[in-house]
Design a protein around this motif. Structure first.
Motif, PDB file in Angstrom:
ATOM      1  N   MET A  55       0.843  -1.202   0.000  1.00 30.48           N
ATOM      2  CA  MET A  55       0.000   0.000   0.000  1.00 30.48           C
ATOM      3  C   MET A  55       0.876   1.249   0.000  1.00 30.48           C
ATOM      4  O   MET A  55       1.854   1.326   0.723  1.00 30.48           O
ATOM      5  CB  MET A  55      -0.898  -0.006   1.238  1.00 30.48           C
ATOM      6  N   LYS A  56       0.508   2.216  -0.845  1.00 32.51           N
ATOM      7  CA  LYS A  56       1.321   3.427  -0.927  1.00 32.51           C
ATOM      8  C   LYS A  56       1.126   4.275   0.324  1.00 32.51           C
ATOM      9  O   LYS A  56       0.094   4.234   0.978  1.00 32.51           O
ATOM     10  CB  LYS A  56       0.935   4.228  -2.162  1.00 32.51           C
ATOM     11  N   TRP A  57       2.138   5.120   0.634  1.00 28.07           N
ATOM     12  CA  TRP A  57       2.100   5.879   1.894  1.00 28.07           C
ATOM     13  C   TRP A  57       0.898   6.803   1.964  1.00 28.07           C
ATOM     14  O   TRP A  57       0.281   6.955   3.001  1.00 28.07           O
ATOM     15  CB  TRP A  57       3.416   6.643   2.105  1.00 28.07           C
TER      16      TRP A  57
ATOM     17  N   ASP B 246      -2.018   6.339   0.563  1.00 28.26           N
ATOM     18  CA  ASP B 246      -3.221   5.524   0.825  1.00 28.26           C
ATOM     19  C   ASP B 246      -3.348   5.266   2.318  1.00 28.26           C
ATOM     20  O   ASP B 246      -4.430   5.358   2.889  1.00 28.26           O
ATOM     21  CB  ASP B 246      -3.138   4.186   0.077  1.00 28.26           C
ATOM     22  N   ARG B 247      -2.214   4.923   2.925  1.00 31.46           N
ATOM     23  CA  ARG B 247      -2.217   4.671   4.377  1.00 31.46           C
ATOM     24  C   ARG B 247      -2.634   5.915   5.142  1.00 31.46           C
ATOM     25  O   ARG B 247      -3.406   5.862   6.087  1.00 31.46           O
ATOM     26  CB  ARG B 247      -0.825   4.210   4.831  1.00 31.46           C
TER      27      ARG B 247
ATOM     28  N   ARG C 190      -4.470   8.400   3.995  1.00 34.99           N
ATOM     29  CA  ARG C 190      -5.888   8.673   3.740  1.00 34.99           C
ATOM     30  C   ARG C 190      -6.775   7.787   4.616  1.00 34.99           C
ATOM     31  O   ARG C 190      -7.774   8.225   5.171  1.00 34.99           O
ATOM     32  CB  ARG C 190      -6.198   8.443   2.260  1.00 34.99           C
ATOM     33  N   ILE C 191      -6.397   6.519   4.753  1.00 30.87           N
ATOM     34  CA  ILE C 191      -7.166   5.590   5.592  1.00 30.87           C
ATOM     35  C   ILE C 191      -7.142   6.070   7.044  1.00 30.87           C
ATOM     36  O   ILE C 191      -8.168   6.123   7.711  1.00 30.87           O
ATOM     37  CB  ILE C 191      -6.591   4.153   5.473  1.00 30.87           C
TER      38      ILE C 191
ATOM     39  N   ARG D 108     -16.274   5.471   1.378  1.00 35.14           N
ATOM     40  CA  ARG D 108     -15.957   5.277  -0.051  1.00 35.14           C
ATOM     41  C   ARG D 108     -17.178   5.072  -0.929  1.00 35.14           C
ATOM     42  O   ARG D 108     -17.137   5.318  -2.130  1.00 35.14           O
ATOM     43  CB  ARG D 108     -15.038   4.055  -0.216  1.00 35.14           C
TER      44      ARG D 108
ATOM     45  N   ASP E 287     -10.861  -4.123  -0.798  1.00 30.11           N
ATOM     46  CA  ASP E 287     -10.672  -4.029  -2.257  1.00 30.11           C
ATOM     47  C   ASP E 287     -11.512  -5.077  -3.004  1.00 30.11           C
ATOM     48  O   ASP E 287     -11.662  -5.000  -4.219  1.00 30.11           O
ATOM     49  CB  ASP E 287      -9.191  -4.089  -2.658  1.00 30.11           C
TER      50      ASP E 287
ATOM     51  N   ASP F 190     -14.059  -3.139  -4.839  1.00 27.42           N
ATOM     52  CA  ASP F 190     -13.622  -2.089  -5.763  1.00 27.42           C
ATOM     53  C   ASP F 190     -14.415  -2.169  -7.065  1.00 27.42           C
ATOM     54  O   ASP F 190     -14.993  -3.206  -7.394  1.00 27.42           O
ATOM     55  CB  ASP F 190     -12.126  -2.262  -6.084  1.00 27.42           C
TER      56      ASP F 190
END
Ligand SMILES: [Zn+2]
Length: 256
Positions: free
Chosen positions: A1-3, A5-6, A8-9, A54, A87, A90
């Motif tokens: 997971m991109k930084w 994304d983390r 934002r979560i 979401r 996901d 998604d």
């Protein structure tokens, strides 16, 4: 997971929390959540928070969407993916709720349609599109009015089934599972159910399951989460495959 994304979560979880009272009431009152450990509940709450953030909820025909309504749908939807991840949902964003059963102008034989009321639908799941639900049906199912029935589980099971392109009763199975075995087990049970119905023999699961392999998977998922002992007794091999797919065992936790 991109930084980011983390990040934002973390932001969503901190700034859009589910009201404690609503969450506690739902966990205490709905049988479908009974027996979840505190760790599982915490994880479900996290998934539900992200799901609510979401997905776009809308009420049709003047239905006012309260926090409790949104939460009831989100938490049940997230129970299916508790051990799979968000996901798995998604590729689509909309959840539409009608006050009661609803009529659509499309061909009612398309995949994903649940019809239990003379052409009126209790729910439907569009391929890469919205999930549409009757809140009256969802509320009755949440209260456990009819054993083995749950329109929210049903429609979201269709979403999982459609992940690999088509709703055919075969969701993408995990590594370690054998797709041919899944097909063999589900085809055998589907044929057995149709034969039982043709001979008017008693059967444990909703006859709507005999409509198609896609409906069979969706109805078996409903029974798996709400009346697992019935499904295990009727179709033990199906139960076993669903434990592997959903990575949880509702019979164990509901019996606790
Ligand atoms: Zn269906």
């Amino acid at each position: 997971m991109k930084w980011f994304d983390r990040l934002r979560i973390r932001h969503t979880l901190r700034h859009h929390p589910i009201p404690f009272g609503s969450w506690r009431r739902l966990m205490q009152e709905a049988n479908i959540f009974r027996g979840l450990t505190s760790v599982e509940r915490a994880h479900l709450r996290k998934l539900s928070t992200l799901f609510l953030h979401r997905k776009a909820f809308s009420g049709a025909q003047g239905l006012t969407l309260t926090t409790d309504i949104r939460l009831a749908v989100a938490a049940q939807a997230c129970l299916l993916i508790l051990e799979l991840g968000l996901d798995y949902y998604d590729g689509w964003v909309e959840v539409i709720l009608y006050p009661g059963t609803f009529k659509v102008s499309r061909d009612a034989s398309e995949d994903g349609v649940v019809s239990r009321d003379d052409g009126h639908l209790a729910g439907e799941s569009w391929q890469r599109g919205p999930v549409v639900l009757s809140w009256a049906t969802a509320a009755a199912d949440l209260a456990g009015h009819q054993s083995g029935h749950n329109v929210v589980v049903h429609e979201f099971a269709h979403k999982l089934d459609s992940l690999d392109g088509s709703a055919n009763g075969i969701p993408p199975v995990h590594s370690g599972m054998i797709r041919e075995h899944w097909t063999h087990v589900f085809t055998g049970a589907f044929d057995a159910l149709r034969s039982q119905l043709a001979h008017h023999r008693p059967h444990g699961i909703d006859a709507y399951a005999a409509t198609s392999p896609a409906e069979f998977f969706a109805v078996c998922s409903e029974t798996f989460f709400t009346a697992p002992a019935t499904l295990q007794q009727q179709f033990p091999a199906i139960y076993e495959q669903l434990v592997l797919f959903y990575r949880q065992d509702p019979k164990n936790r509901l019996a606790a």
